[in-house]
Motif scaffolding. Sequence first.
Motif, PDB file in Angstrom:
ATOM      1  N   ARG A   9       0.861  -1.053  -0.154  1.00  0.00           N
ATOM      2  CA  ARG A   9       0.044  -0.071  -0.199  1.00  0.00           C
ATOM      3  C   ARG A   9       1.044   1.247   0.091  1.00  0.00           C
ATOM      4  O   ARG A   9       0.414   2.349  -0.341  1.00  0.00           O
ATOM      5  N   LEU A  91      -2.011   2.920  -9.791  1.00  0.00           N
ATOM      6  CA  LEU A  91      -3.354   2.484  -9.470  1.00  0.00           C
ATOM      7  C   LEU A  91      -3.449   1.199 -10.585  1.00  0.00           C
ATOM      8  O   LEU A  91      -3.039   1.356 -11.698  1.00  0.00           O
ATOM      9  N   GLN A 106     -14.821  -0.685 -15.230  1.00  0.00           N
ATOM     10  CA  GLN A 106     -13.263  -0.951 -14.993  1.00  0.00           C
ATOM     11  C   GLN A 106     -13.261  -0.689 -13.329  1.00  0.00           C
ATOM     12  O   GLN A 106     -13.988   0.401 -12.696  1.00  0.00           O
ATOM     13  N   TYR A 107     -12.911  -1.575 -12.399  1.00  0.00           N
ATOM     14  CA  TYR A 107     -12.789  -1.572 -11.261  1.00  0.00           C
ATOM     15  C   TYR A 107     -11.162  -1.422 -10.860  1.00  0.00           C
ATOM     16  O   TYR A 107     -10.503  -1.985 -11.298  1.00  0.00           O
ATOM     17  N   PHE A 108     -11.055  -0.519  -9.907  1.00  0.00           N
ATOM     18  CA  PHE A 108      -9.605  -0.240  -9.261  1.00  0.00           C
ATOM     19  C   PHE A 108      -9.382  -0.749  -7.799  1.00  0.00           C
ATOM     20  O   PHE A 108     -10.238  -1.124  -7.114  1.00  0.00           O
ATOM     21  N   GLY A 109      -8.000  -0.977  -7.725  1.00  0.00           N
ATOM     22  CA  GLY A 109      -7.646  -1.343  -6.578  1.00  0.00           C
ATOM     23  C   GLY A 109      -7.247  -0.336  -5.559  1.00  0.00           C
ATOM     24  O   GLY A 109      -7.559   0.957  -6.101  1.00  0.00           O
ATOM     25  N   PRO A 110      -6.815  -0.191  -4.372  1.00  0.00           N
ATOM     26  CA  PRO A 110      -6.423   0.822  -3.462  1.00  0.00           C
ATOM     27  C   PRO A 110      -5.244   1.592  -3.814  1.00  0.00           C
ATOM     28  O   PRO A 110      -5.270   2.775  -3.416  1.00  0.00           O
ATOM     29  N   GLY A 111      -4.412   0.851  -4.608  1.00  0.00           N
ATOM     30  CA  GLY A 111      -3.355   1.817  -5.195  1.00  0.00           C
ATOM     31  C   GLY A 111      -2.268   1.705  -4.178  1.00  0.00           C
ATOM     32  O   GLY A 111      -2.360   1.219  -2.938  1.00  0.00           O
ATOM     33  N   THR A 112      -0.868   1.991  -4.636  1.00  0.00           N
ATOM     34  CA  THR A 112       0.322   2.161  -3.841  1.00  0.00           C
ATOM     35  C   THR A 112       0.788   3.228  -3.945  1.00  0.00           C
ATOM     36  O   THR A 112       0.985   3.878  -4.897  1.00  0.00           O
TER      37      THR A 112
ATOM     38  N   PHE B  35     -18.565   7.616 -17.812  1.00  0.00           N
ATOM     39  CA  PHE B  35     -18.554   7.582 -16.336  1.00  0.00           C
ATOM     40  C   PHE B  35     -18.251   8.630 -15.414  1.00  0.00           C
ATOM     41  O   PHE B  35     -17.542   9.423 -15.940  1.00  0.00           O
ATOM     42  N   TYR B  37     -16.566   8.748 -11.920  1.00  0.00           N
ATOM     43  CA  TYR B  37     -15.880   7.949 -10.660  1.00  0.00           C
ATOM     44  C   TYR B  37     -15.502   9.089  -9.434  1.00  0.00           C
ATOM     45  O   TYR B  37     -15.171  10.193  -9.723  1.00  0.00           O
ATOM     46  N   SER B  42      -9.257   8.466   0.784  1.00  0.00           N
ATOM     47  CA  SER B  42      -8.686   6.988   1.099  1.00  0.00           C
ATOM     48  C   SER B  42      -7.953   6.346  -0.060  1.00  0.00           C
ATOM     49  O   SER B  42      -7.195   5.504  -0.128  1.00  0.00           O
ATOM     50  N   ARG B  43      -8.504   7.251  -1.318  1.00  0.00           N
ATOM     51  CA  ARG B  43      -7.686   6.718  -2.546  1.00  0.00           C
ATOM     52  C   ARG B  43      -8.375   5.710  -3.472  1.00  0.00           C
ATOM     53  O   ARG B  43      -8.437   5.693  -4.480  1.00  0.00           O
ATOM     54  N   GLN B  44      -9.140   4.893  -2.978  1.00  0.00           N
ATOM     55  CA  GLN B  44      -9.751   3.744  -3.907  1.00  0.00           C
ATOM     56  C   GLN B  44     -10.916   4.540  -4.796  1.00  0.00           C
ATOM     57  O   GLN B  44     -11.841   5.262  -4.234  1.00  0.00           O
ATOM     58  N   MET B  45     -10.732   4.474  -5.908  1.00  0.00           N
ATOM     59  CA  MET B  45     -11.732   4.921  -7.103  1.00  0.00           C
ATOM     60  C   MET B  45     -12.999   4.007  -7.150  1.00  0.00           C
ATOM     61  O   MET B  45     -12.700   2.786  -7.523  1.00  0.00           O
ATOM     62  N   ILE B  46     -14.098   4.618  -7.172  1.00  0.00           N
ATOM     63  CA  ILE B  46     -15.094   3.732  -7.110  1.00  0.00           C
ATOM     64  C   ILE B  46     -16.242   4.453  -8.225  1.00  0.00           C
ATOM     65  O   ILE B  46     -16.053   5.809  -8.287  1.00  0.00           O
ATOM     66  N   ARG B  95     -15.129   5.950 -22.177  1.00  0.00           N
ATOM     67  CA  ARG B  95     -14.778   4.431 -22.453  1.00  0.00           C
ATOM     68  C   ARG B  95     -15.035   4.081 -24.096  1.00  0.00           C
ATOM     69  O   ARG B  95     -16.319   4.297 -24.484  1.00  0.00           O
ATOM     70  N   TYR B 104      -9.890   3.663 -21.854  1.00  0.00           N
ATOM     71  CA  TYR B 104     -10.766   4.611 -20.879  1.00  0.00           C
ATOM     72  C   TYR B 104      -9.613   5.885 -20.849  1.00  0.00           C
ATOM     73  O   TYR B 104      -8.499   5.737 -20.875  1.00  0.00           O
TER      74      TYR B 104
END
Lengths: 117, 116
Positions: A9, A91, A106-112, B35, B37, B42-46, B95, B104
Amino acid sequence: EAGVAQSPRYKIIEKRQSVAFWCNPISGHATLYWYQQILGQGPKLLIQFQNNGVVDDSQLPKDRFSAERLKGVDSTLKIQPAKLEDSAVYLCASSSTPGGSVGYEQYFGPGTRLTVT
Amino acid sequence: AQTVTQSQPEMSVQEAETVTLSCTYDTSESDYYLFWYKQPPSRQMILVIRQEAYKQQNATENRFSVNFQKAAKSFSLKISDSQLGDAAMYFCAYRLASGGTYKYIFGTGTRLKVLA
């Protein structure tokens, strides 16, 4: 359904050192993306894989960055040697392919978060 | 080449009020998705909401809705009854299906502040 996993992370390294990031996409997603996001900016695509082949790496600084996706599942992004300007969040994201049945966002991870000193 | 432009680097809204974030894009394609987003601190892209270009009806997800103007290539996000948890960076994305895969393109983002 498990999401996109990334590790580590956080990472702090000195310039000229090397670093590697790992990503495991959502099961069934053929496409994997690595993005670089500098603070306050949008994600910039570094490399895109479809299965284990490279679709787009036009913005990857190939003299120092490399990436692989063996067996078409998880992927590793490496920087060697790192520069100060590489400080950013990296990401990983995944998506299905056109016509795929495993969702289509498109689904993202939490990132580093990488800090180069 | 496809581009996505978000002209508002930062926006503020009072809690419970409504705010609209702007996005324009440039493309010569007729079949694409758009889209919005959300990226909290906290950084997580949703994913917030998506719009298929072939659909004239604007997408809605609870308090989030879009105003999609295909001819004008405009795709704005409206947040109603803003909540403190809506504070985040919001990215507009385009996209395109190309060569058997999806590509994207992201805008530069709008930072939304929600004032109590």
